[in-house]
Design a protein around this motif. Structure first.
Motif, short mmCIF file in Angstrom:
data_model
loop_
_atom_site.label_atom_id
_atom_site.label_comp_id
_atom_site.label_asym_id
_atom_site.label_seq_id
_atom_site.Cartn_x
_atom_site.Cartn_y
_atom_site.Cartn_z
N GLY A 308 0.78 -1.23 0.00
CA GLY A 308 0.00 0.00 0.00
C GLY A 308 0.82 1.28 0.00
N LEU A 309 2.16 1.16 0.20
CA LEU A 309 2.94 2.39 0.29
C LEU A 309 3.02 3.11 -1.07
N ALA A 310 3.18 2.34 -2.15
CA ALA A 310 3.27 2.97 -3.48
C ALA A 310 1.97 3.72 -3.78
N GLU A 311 0.83 3.11 -3.50
CA GLU A 311 -0.47 3.73 -3.78
C GLU A 311 -0.61 5.02 -2.97
N ALA A 312 -0.21 4.97 -1.69
CA ALA A 312 -0.35 6.16 -0.83
C ALA A 312 0.60 7.27 -1.28
N TRP A 313 1.79 6.89 -1.73
CA TRP A 313 2.76 7.89 -2.20
C TRP A 313 2.22 8.59 -3.45
N VAL A 314 1.66 7.81 -4.35
CA VAL A 314 1.07 8.37 -5.58
C VAL A 314 -0.02 9.38 -5.21
N GLU A 315 -0.82 9.02 -4.21
CA GLU A 315 -1.93 9.89 -3.80
C GLU A 315 -1.43 11.23 -3.25
N GLU A 316 -0.35 11.14 -2.47
CA GLU A 316 0.19 12.39 -1.91
C GLU A 316 0.81 13.26 -3.01
N VAL A 317 1.42 12.62 -3.99
CA VAL A 317 1.97 13.41 -5.12
C VAL A 317 0.81 14.06 -5.88
N LEU A 318 -0.28 13.32 -6.06
CA LEU A 318 -1.44 13.90 -6.77
C LEU A 318 -2.00 15.10 -6.00
N ARG A 319 -1.99 15.02 -4.70
CA ARG A 319 -2.51 16.13 -3.89
C ARG A 319 -1.57 17.35 -3.95
N ARG A 320 -0.29 17.09 -3.71
CA ARG A 320 0.65 18.20 -3.53
C ARG A 320 1.24 18.70 -4.86
N GLU A 321 1.49 17.78 -5.77
CA GLU A 321 2.22 18.16 -6.98
C GLU A 321 1.60 17.50 -8.21
N PRO A 322 0.33 17.75 -8.47
CA PRO A 322 -0.37 17.03 -9.55
C PRO A 322 0.13 17.45 -10.93
N PRO A 323 0.04 16.54 -11.91
CA PRO A 323 0.46 16.93 -13.26
C PRO A 323 -0.49 17.95 -13.89
#
Ligand code: HEM
Length: 439
Positions: A308-323
């Motif tokens: 679950g760490l990869a999924e959670a990391w992706v989510e935080e990147v989407l929140r803070r630094e989305p494309p």
């Protein structure tokens, strides 16, 4: 006028691994001549002080340079996205930099038109067209695609591995992050007869022409590529030979609300948007996920093994630094947002990235916290009627790619200065253009 808080107030330690920057104090007596330039290197490299200043000082701010109203608070952005009767999507794909006659001529030669289809469609045909897309990217389809995504990721990483072994360095944006989503999209939509590199070039050119600030000469060059892309799509749609299981085949079977078949121009417009949205944005997300993942202490070592760490990391990147950093709407009538009166026809720029760092919703927004309770509440994929139908695919691809990269390239580190790599600096799209790793 808006000016950012002093960058000197942002501790360096906040830059690596925790997302960039910190919130500035109120603008107060700061330089009233500081001019916000959404395309400036300053804004693109570190938008957070500007976004914080917008949220606290002028949450619905008229930007004189672009003529857009910048909406930056989470609640306001969400409200606009959910109110489709007042806030229409018609301006979503308009060129940010006006296209001069010479450029329009190049596009016209290729028969280029973009009638309302998906993201720019507020008419009754939208729901049905959207269903054609969602059928290709629903949860079951995405789950079934995981082995294929993993296979393509591992094939690309195998090549990266060989390059690393030979030269001790490798650039993961162009060799991996950009290519994986393109190959996956081609498989899922049944796209053939074109090389992934060509599709990537066409897609990048389209983003720059419509969301960038290119000079005339560059616009002409881009228009040639965009025209070529459109022409190829038109030939594919009109050729009538696409397999029934492909996206083009599904559009050919689609019927509009009145029962009539879809016209070729609208089918091409739907393909144009999906073929771009379905790969470029995910490639950009992957670049940021990898770059940030390589600089977050301990993450690269744990992410392949910890469930679950990869999924959670992706989510935080989407929140803070989305494309997709911003998205547009236009008011159908005079209205109000955040206490500011807006006339009919006001063009809004919803600061999706700013909304993900709103401290009212996300405490300590500058910190990457994969255990946030409201981790999926960000607006990186929009919300409401036009919410991104590719969200599940993008999330899955990014998590699979991060895990595979950390597993296959466990010993790599980001090249020194890697967090300062050149950035994609378009009005609505932002990501590192290089993720060079060494071993
Ligand atoms: C990280 C990757 C992605 C991000 C951040 C993203 C973000 C967005 C955003 C912000 C919107 C506009 C939402 C709105 O107007 O409310 C959107 C719409 C859309 N996206 Fe994505 N997207 C991503 C990946 C994808 C993928 C992989 C696909 C297709 C496979 C896709 C297809 C679409 C389509 C078709 C729309 C228009 C939907 C409609 O108007 O009903 N996107 N996306």
């Amino acid at each position: 006028m808006i000016s950012p808080a002093s960058h000197a107030s942002v501790p360096d330690s906040a830059i690596v691994g925790t997302g960039l920057g910190g919130c500035p104090a109120a603008l107060g007596a700061r330089d009233p001549l500081g001019v916000l330039d959404l395309f400036s290197d300053d804004f693109v490299r570190d938008p957070y002080p500007w976004l914080a200043a917008l949220r606290s000082e002028s949450p619905v701010h008229h930007d004189a340079a672009t003529g857009l109203w910048l909406v930056s608070r989470y609640d306001d952005v969400r409200r606009v996205l959910l109110d489709a009767a007042v806030f229409h999507p018609d301006n979503a794909l308009r060129a940010v930099t006006p296209l001069p006659v010479a450029v329009l001529r190049v596009l016209a030669r290729a028969g280029f038109t973009l009638p309302p289809a998906l993201a720019n469609n507020g008419t009754p045909s939208h729901a049905g067209l959207r269903r054609v897309v969602t059928r290709f990217f629903n949860a079951e389809r995405v789950t079934a695609a995981v082995p294929m995504i993993r296979r393509v990721a591992e094939e690309l990483l195998e090549r990266a591995r060989s390059e690393l072994d030979a030269t001790s360095r490798c650039e993961l944006f162009t060799s991996f992050a950009q290519v994986l989503p393109c190959r996956v999209l081609m498989e899922l939509l049944g796209i053939d007869g074109v090389a992934p590199a060509t599709l990537i070039r066409w897609s990048d050119a389209s983003l720059e022409l419509f969301w960038g600030r290119p000079a005339l000469e560059r616009q002409l060059e881009l228009a040639e590529s965009v025209g070529e892309f459109h022409q190829w799509l038109t030939d594919t749609v009109r050729g009538g030979t696409a397999p029934p299981s492909s996206f083009v085949g599904a559009l050919a079977r689609h019927r509009l609300p009145g029962g009539e078949p879809l016209d070729a121009e609208t089918a091409v417009a739907a393909c144009f948007f999906v073929f771009i949205a379905g790969q470029s944005t995910t490639g950009q997300l992957l670049a940021t996920v990898l770059q940030r993942g390589l600089t977050e202490p301990g993450l690269w070592q744990r992410v392949a093994r910890q469930t679950g760490l990869a999924e959670a990391w992706v989510e935080e990147v989407l929140r803070r630094e989305p494309p997709v950093t911003t998205w547009r709407r236009i008011t159908a009538r005079a209205t109000e947002v955040g206490g500011v009166s807006l006339p009919a026809g006001a063009q809004l720029l919803l600061m999706l990235q700013g909304s993900g760092s709103d401290p009212e919703i996300f405490p300590d927004p500058e910190r990457m916290r994969p255990h946030r309770t409201n981790i999926r509440h960000h607006l990186a994929f929009g919300v409401g009627r036009h919410r991104c139908p590719g969200a599940s695919l993008a999330r899955t691809e990014a998590a699979v790619a991060l895990r595979a990269a950390a597993d296959r390239l466990p010993e790599v580190r980001l090249e020194q200065g890697g967090t300062e790599s050149p950035m994609l600096d378009l009005l609505s799209f932002r990501a590192p253009l290089r993720v060079t790793v060494l071993r």
